[in-house]
Design a protein around this motif. Structure first.
Motif, mmCIF file in Angstrom:
data_model
loop_
_atom_site.group_PDB
_atom_site.id
_atom_site.type_symbol
_atom_site.label_atom_id
_atom_site.label_comp_id
_atom_site.label_asym_id
_atom_site.label_seq_id
_atom_site.Cartn_x
_atom_site.Cartn_y
_atom_site.Cartn_z
ATOM 1 N N ALA A 287 0.821 -1.212 0.000
ATOM 2 C CA ALA A 287 0.000 0.000 0.000
ATOM 3 C C ALA A 287 0.859 1.268 0.000
ATOM 4 O O ALA A 287 0.538 2.269 -0.659
ATOM 5 C CB ALA A 287 -0.938 -0.006 1.209
ATOM 6 N N ALA A 288 1.966 1.236 0.726
ATOM 7 C CA ALA A 288 2.824 2.438 0.793
ATOM 8 C C ALA A 288 3.420 2.755 -0.569
ATOM 9 O O ALA A 288 3.476 3.919 -0.993
ATOM 10 C CB ALA A 288 3.927 2.233 1.827
ATOM 11 N N ARG A 290 2.184 1.787 -3.477
ATOM 12 C CA ARG A 290 1.113 2.224 -4.379
ATOM 13 C C ARG A 290 0.801 3.710 -4.147
ATOM 14 O O ARG A 290 0.563 4.477 -5.086
ATOM 15 C CB ARG A 290 -0.143 1.375 -4.149
ATOM 16 C CG ARG A 290 0.029 -0.091 -4.585
ATOM 17 C CD ARG A 290 -1.243 -0.884 -4.293
ATOM 18 N NE ARG A 290 -2.360 -0.383 -5.067
ATOM 19 C CZ ARG A 290 -2.628 -0.762 -6.331
ATOM 20 N NH1 ARG A 290 -1.837 -1.641 -6.936
ATOM 21 N NH2 ARG A 290 -3.673 -0.267 -6.953
ATOM 22 N N ARG A 291 0.787 4.129 -2.868
ATOM 23 C CA ARG A 291 0.524 5.544 -2.560
ATOM 24 C C ARG A 291 1.614 6.434 -3.145
ATOM 25 O O ARG A 291 1.334 7.489 -3.698
ATOM 26 C CB ARG A 291 0.440 5.719 -1.033
ATOM 27 C CG ARG A 291 0.419 7.173 -0.556
ATOM 28 C CD ARG A 291 -0.685 7.995 -1.197
ATOM 29 N NE ARG A 291 -1.988 7.384 -0.958
ATOM 30 C CZ ARG A 291 -3.118 7.784 -1.510
ATOM 31 N NH1 ARG A 291 -3.084 8.793 -2.401
ATOM 32 N NH2 ARG A 291 -4.265 7.192 -1.246
ATOM 33 N N LYS A 292 2.875 5.969 -3.032
ATOM 34 C CA LYS A 292 3.987 6.784 -3.551
ATOM 35 C C LYS A 292 3.872 6.972 -5.061
ATOM 36 O O LYS A 292 4.012 8.087 -5.575
ATOM 37 C CB LYS A 292 5.313 6.116 -3.192
ATOM 38 C CG LYS A 292 6.523 6.917 -3.676
ATOM 39 C CD LYS A 292 7.809 6.231 -3.286
ATOM 40 C CE LYS A 292 7.987 4.941 -4.083
ATOM 41 N NZ LYS A 292 9.334 4.334 -3.866
ATOM 42 N N ALA A 294 1.155 6.657 -6.884
ATOM 43 C CA ALA A 294 -0.064 7.430 -7.187
ATOM 44 C C ALA A 294 0.195 8.925 -6.988
ATOM 45 O O ALA A 294 -0.240 9.764 -7.784
ATOM 46 C CB ALA A 294 -1.217 6.954 -6.304
ATOM 47 N N ASP A 295 0.935 9.254 -5.909
ATOM 48 C CA ASP A 295 1.295 10.671 -5.686
ATOM 49 C C ASP A 295 2.174 11.191 -6.817
ATOM 50 O O ASP A 295 2.052 12.347 -7.232
ATOM 51 C CB ASP A 295 2.016 10.819 -4.350
ATOM 52 C CG ASP A 295 1.093 10.601 -3.168
ATOM 53 O OD1 ASP A 295 -0.143 10.655 -3.384
ATOM 54 O OD2 ASP A 295 1.611 10.374 -2.057
#
Length: 475
Positions: A287-288, A290-292, A294-295
């Motif tokens: 998840a971390a 994927r967040r990076k 996506a940002d």
């Protein structure tokens, strides 16, 4: 030698030669014309006097009668005449009379009584029944001693009994000839002077028109904005408009090509980052991560949006020759509003923003574009200032222009970058993040300044930091 000088010399040569030819002819004809007019008057005088002398010549009393007495009295007269500025104080003529054989029987000067004048041209021609006149030098060594003689027959009861000749010294006509010649020369001088003045005027006008066209062509060649010159005459105005239309078409084509190339180049990196992040997101990731990624996609998308928006605004401004929404802009009020619009970013970096400006300064221009330009300069100052630093905004007013200066207390710009700061897509890494901007902000500032009759610039401050400024014409 430029074309205007050539035209002037050609024009002056043609007109000068024509004037010289006309004046030379007039000058040459002045003296003969005066002589001919004098001869015509002597013809009348000779015939009148011939009629007056007929009676006394027929009786043999030509030397003792009223005719001789009248001529003697006439020669003693002083007319005191002022003829076109020439003063005449004496009677200048001589009269002699011959009999039917050409022997002088009367001479108003008593110099030739009894002499045979039958061979002199004036007497001989009249004795043959023709018009008689001659011109003779009194002194063969003096060309100015010419005397004109005009003779007329004396008739009594239908028979020619003698000849009367009237003589007029040409020296008495010299003042009139000299005066006429001087006036012709003076008129010629003024004619040539007027011709030269007219030639200089038209050559100067032509040179001025050509110079404006040349300056316009050079501005086009240098890529500077310039209005096609008009006012140099219909043909020059048409040529200027034709050049302007040609420039617009060429610039339009080059403008599109250049912008497409620049835009494609600048969009390549963000798009590559977006595509790469999207491909990675297709895999199973924590998840971390994927967040990076996506940002990263969001950041690059926002960068693309900023590039497109700035490009559209810069393209619109670059095509303008004057502000679209011309109005009176209060610069002090605009600067205060600009600071408040960036208050959140100033506070986030603990930056103090000091404004040094007069009570009110007005300029004529586009309020929105001016504010966008100042916002770009302030954004740069914020990004290059150290946390807790100070940004100084100064508004200075000259005789006919106003200047806004924004100084930060950061590290300034490298010397190699100073000449390129206002070029499109040129950007330096931000000290806080190491990232670059779109590189379009300062290019927009420069175009807005140009649109308002001024200029923009940047320099490193001697005491540290950088100073960006925008100058515009004051209302």
């Amino acid at each position: 030698m430029n074309v205007s000088v050539r035209l002037f010399f050609g024009y002056f040569l043609v007109v000068g030669l024509a004037a010289w030819f006309v004046l030379t002819v007039i000058n040459r004809e002045t003296e003969p014309g005066i002589r001919q007019a004098t001869e015509e008057t002597l013809v009348d005088t000779a015939h009148v006097l011939a009629e007056m002398a007929a009676l006394e010549l027929s009786t043999g009393r030509i030397n003792q009668g009223s005719f001789a007495a009248s001529l003697r009295a006439a020669t003693r007269r002083s007319p005191r005449a002022d003829i076109a500025g020439v003063h005449k104080e004496s009677i200048d003529f001589r009269v002699y009379v011959t009999d039917a054989h050409g022997i002088v029987v009367y001479d108003s000067e008593h110099a030739a009584l009894g002499e045979d004048y039958s061979q002199w041209r004036d007497i001989a021609r009249v004795l043959r029944g023709e018009y008689g006149a001659r011109s003779t030098l009194d002194d063969p060594d003096d060309p100015q001693s010419s005397v004109m003689y005009v003779a007329a027959p004396i008739f009594w009861q239908g028979e020619r009994i003698g000849v009367l000749s009237v003589a007029k010294p040409m020296s008495s006509l010299a003042p009139y000839i000299s005066r006429a010649t001087a006036r012709v020369k003076q008129s010629g001088f003024w004619l040539l002077a007027a011709t030269a003045a007219i030639g200089l005027f038209f050559s100067g006008w032509l040179s001025w028109s050509i110079h404006r066209l040349r300056a316009y062509a050079r501005a086009v060649a240098d890529g500077r904005k310039a209005e096609p010159p008009t006012g140099g005459g219909h043909q020059f105005s048409e040529l200027a408009r034709a050049l302007g239309q040609m420039r617009e078409k060429l610039e339009g084509k080059q403008y599109v090509e250049r912008y497409v190339q620049n835009l494609a180049h600048e969009m390549k990196s963000p798009l590559t980052a977006v595509i790469g992040a999207a491909e990675i997101l297709e895999d199973e990731l924590p998840a971390a991560d994927r967040r990076k990624f996506a940002d990263s996609i969001g950041e690059q998308a926002r960068r693309l949006q900023a590039i497109i928006e700035r490009m559209l605004m810069l393209a619109r401004v670059e095509q303008l020759q004057a502000p679209e929404a011309g109005a009176t802009v209060d610069l002090v009020k605009m600067l205060k509003t600009t600071i408040e619009l960036r208050r959140q970013f100033l506070d986030a970096r603990r930056l103090a923003c000091q404004l040094d400006a007069p009570a009110a300064v007005d300029v004529r221009g586009d309020a929105f574009l001016l504010q966008q330009a100042v916002l770009n300069l302030l954004d740069n100052a914020i990004e290059f200032s150290p946390d807790g630093g100070t940004i100084e905004i100064t508004l200075e007013v000259g005789e006919d222009e106003a200047e806004i200066r924004i100084r930060d207390h950061g590290t300034g710009a490298p010397d190699y970058a100073l000449p390129q700061l206002f070029e499109r897509f040129y950007s330096l890494p931000r000290p806080a993040t190491g990232k670059k901007s779109t590189g379009l902000g300062l290019a927009l500032v420069r175009e807005v300044a140009r649109l308002h009759g001024g200029e923009a610039g940047f320099a490193n401050h001697p005491a540290g930091g950088g100073v960006a400024w925008i100058r515009m014409q004051q209302e």
